[in-house]
Scaffold this active site. Structure first.
Site, short mmCIF file in Angstrom:
data_model
loop_
_atom_site.label_atom_id
_atom_site.label_comp_id
_atom_site.label_asym_id
_atom_site.label_seq_id
_atom_site.Cartn_x
_atom_site.Cartn_y
_atom_site.Cartn_z
N GLY A 1 -0.80 1.40 5.63
CA GLY A 1 0.25 0.40 6.62
C GLY A 1 -1.28 -0.70 7.88
O GLY A 1 -1.48 -0.76 8.98
N GLY A 2 -1.78 -0.89 6.43
CA GLY A 2 -2.98 -2.31 7.17
C GLY A 2 -3.75 -1.14 7.71
O GLY A 2 -4.58 0.17 7.67
N THR A 43 -3.80 -0.04 -3.39
CA THR A 43 -3.03 -1.20 -3.03
C THR A 43 -2.59 -2.30 -3.55
O THR A 43 -3.68 -2.53 -4.29
CB THR A 43 -3.50 -1.28 -1.00
OG1 THR A 43 -2.37 -2.11 -0.69
CG2 THR A 43 -5.07 -1.54 -1.34
N THR A 85 0.94 -1.59 0.19
CA THR A 85 0.21 -0.06 -0.10
C THR A 85 0.84 1.34 -0.49
O THR A 85 1.84 1.16 0.85
CB THR A 85 -0.88 -0.20 1.02
OG1 THR A 85 -1.69 -1.12 1.60
CG2 THR A 85 -2.10 1.01 1.51
#
Ligand code: GLU
Length: 583
Positions: free
Chosen positions: A487-488, A418, A400
């Site tokens: 960063g999820g 992403t 991402t």
């Protein structure tokens, strides 16, 4: 359009009402203090791009200099990032774009999220015995690829906001792919890191490693003729070249290969449609904050965190005061547990957006926070309109990227994009990597108590995201800043941190993005120790906070552009290799 949000309160419309699990709509309440976004008027501030790689920034600047709009430049930045930062995003993945139109004052959200193949079921990531597959097995399998949405979404945004011919914005990346680019230290670093985490898929090995399996060193010239050819076809023929015909056939064929072939079909690709949605917008103190609603949990997570913090005088504490950070940690914990429980693709499950962002509800959540001790445990709340659900524990790995573009007319793009994990599914087709976005679904379909999980997989469903492209308007409704991060699920913590830094602590974009990351998904809290002072850590420990290293604390890639009295000012996360530059 399935959600309309006014002053932090949502009206659940058609699709929501049609859902078997839908709850009755929540009545709209009158606007509180939130300013409406206004047209930009005469714009004298020039443009700026902040993105994760200087070559991609340069690609976008070339388009701005040629008279392109923020959306034209976004096409150039995305196609270049897919080449120079293939671990993070690309045309094989999906994206969310928030767009502010300086002429009309309109803010819209484009949803280019991947969808699961029609044949996918809620057992997508369960083995024959009903147990969840190991994470990396699922990632590298053929089951993890959703239909890529980035190309279709960019085209939809370009049809509405493009100034240059569609094909023009592809030229910088086509040239870069044909002439070659230097492998950056970060690209070399993530290839090395991937080898430590899992055995890289064969396509990563052949593209980025030498014959001994050693990652190609930074500074190596890498050409990608296949990618140049793919981009040329999309540039000349439009998205159809990607979603139908030989490129689509190759995507389907690669996804259908072992290990664990998926069910992605030509029909799935042909049927893909991006969405244009209302963003979710909510006041934060005197400002208006707009973000991405479902299928992302990003906007809700960021705004819920801020909505809890609104009940404290954050301005009275600065970046060195443990009390402000303690409140920030506790607010995150409360926002995350609700996000884990209630947010998913709202075309499939009713998401109580209005309830989750309701000021009275968030005040009741803020009342759970003590200024002298950390909460012992954190349970999901009961936001107005919520149906009881199981809490899921979706995994988290870092691909991402986020970029911000302001063009010379004052239009703004805030786009998070992403392929999900590092190099997505690690399966390459015609010079680009295919996503593994479907591993953003909960692998289990029910929780330990047998409660159905909102974010369970289903055919045609979109996996819940945490991406949080954000645009903020000042007290008069004028554009103030745009921000976002990879960063999820830690994206929510990163973006909220940068906003508290800029809006409550009056920090510059650069100082705010460089603040330590503290990610409070649970206890112990993930902390970026290298950037936090010993005094701050000690102060937080005295309040009962416990920390662990890692856990996502170093995974941010925040990029910001802010309009200040001195003009446009950018911020690029020092944890990546991005820059913010003017045309
Ligand atoms: N796939 C994740 C999401 O949509 C983003 C992953 C990442 O940021 O690394 O939320």
């Amino acid at each position: 359009m399935r959600q309309i949000l006014v002053s932090g309160l949502a009206l659940c419309l058609a699709a929501c009402a049609a859902s078997p699990t839908a709850t009755p709509p929540i009545a709209l309440k009158p606007a509180a203090t939130m300013p409406e976004a206004k047209p930009g008027g005469v714009w004298t501030h020039g443009g700026m791009i902040a993105a994760a790689n200087p070559l991609a920034v340069e690609a976008g600047l070339e388009i701005l200099r040629a008279g392109g709009s923020a959306v034209d430049a976004a096409i150039a930045v995305q196609t270049a990032l897919g080449l120079v930062e293939p671990q993070s995003s690309g045309i094989g993945g999906g994206s969310f774009m928030l767009h502010y139109d300086a002429e009309t004052g309109d803010v819209v959200a484009y949803d280019g999220r991947e969808v699961a193949p029609a044949a996918a079921t809620d057992r997508l990531f369960l083995d024959d015995a009903g147990n969840p597959l190991p994470f990396w097995t699922a990632v590298k399998s053929g089951r993890s690829q959703g239909v890529p949405g980035a190309v279709a979404m960019l085209h939809m945004a370009w049809e509405e906001h493009g100034k240059l011919p569609w094909s023009r914005s592809f030229q910088p990346a086509i040239k870069l792919a044909s002439d070659g680019f230097m492998i950056s230290p970060r690209l070399n670093g993530v290839a090395t890191q991937l080898k430590r985490i899992t055995e890289p898929g064969p396509d990563v090995m052949s593209y980025l490693m030498d014959s001994t399996g050693t990652p190609l060193p930074a500074g190596t010239l890498l050409k990608n003729a296949a990618y140049a050819d793919t981009l040329t076809q999309i540039a000349n023929q439009g998205p159809k070249a990607f979603y139908e015909g030989p490129i689509a056939a190759d995507i389907v064929a690669r996804s259908g290969q072992a290990p664990m072939p998926g069910t992605l079909s030509l029909e799935d690709l042909k049927a893909y449609k991006p969405n244009k949605l209302e963003p979710i917008c909510r006041a934060y103190r005197a400002r208006k904050v707009c973000g991405m609603g479902p299928p992302s949990s990003g906007g809700i997570g960021v705004m819920a965190t801020l909505g809890i913090l609104e009940n404290f005088d954050m301005g009275a504490t600065g970046p060195n005061d443990p009390l402000g950070w303690h409140r920030f940690i506790e607010a995150q914990r409360l926002a995350y547990v609700d996000r884990d429980t209630y947010v998913a693709d709202d075309r499939y499950v009713a998401v109580p957006i209005a309830g989750l962002l309701d000021a009275t509800y968030l005040k009741s959540r803020a009342a759970l926070i003590s200024d002298s001790a950390t909460m012992k445990s954190v349970e999901p709340g009961e936001p107005p309109g919520a149906v009881k659900r199981g809490r899921d524990a979706t995994g988290n790995v870092f691909g991402t990227t986020h970029f911000v573009i302001v063009d010379q007319r004052g239009n703004v793009v805030s786009m998070t994009t992403t392929v999900e994990s590092l190099f997505g599914s690690q399966r390459m087709v015609r010079g680009f990597f295919l996503n593994n976005q479907l591993t953003d679904f909960s692998f289990r379909n029910v929780d330990a108590n047998g409660e159905p999980i909102a974010n369970a997989p289903a055919g045609g469903k979109k996996p819940r995201s945490s991406m949080a492209p954000t645009i903020v308007f000042d007290k008069d409704g004028h554009f103030e800043l745009a921000v976002g991060s990879p960063g999820g699920n830690a994206i929510i913590a990163y973006v909220a941190k940068a906003m508290v830094g800029m809006l409550d602590w009056n920090m510059s974009p650069q100082d705010a993005v460089a603040l330590p990351n503290i990610v409070a998904r649970s206890s112990p809290v993930a902390l970026d120790r290298t950037r936090a002072s010993p005094e701050l850590i000690k102060g937080l420990e005295a309040l009962g906070q416990t920390f662990r290293d890692g856990g996502g604390a170093e995974g941010s890639g925040l990029h910001v552009v802010r309009l200040t009295p001195q003009g446009l000012v950018g911020g690029a996360d020092p944890r990546r290799e991005g820059v913010a530059r003017k045309p």
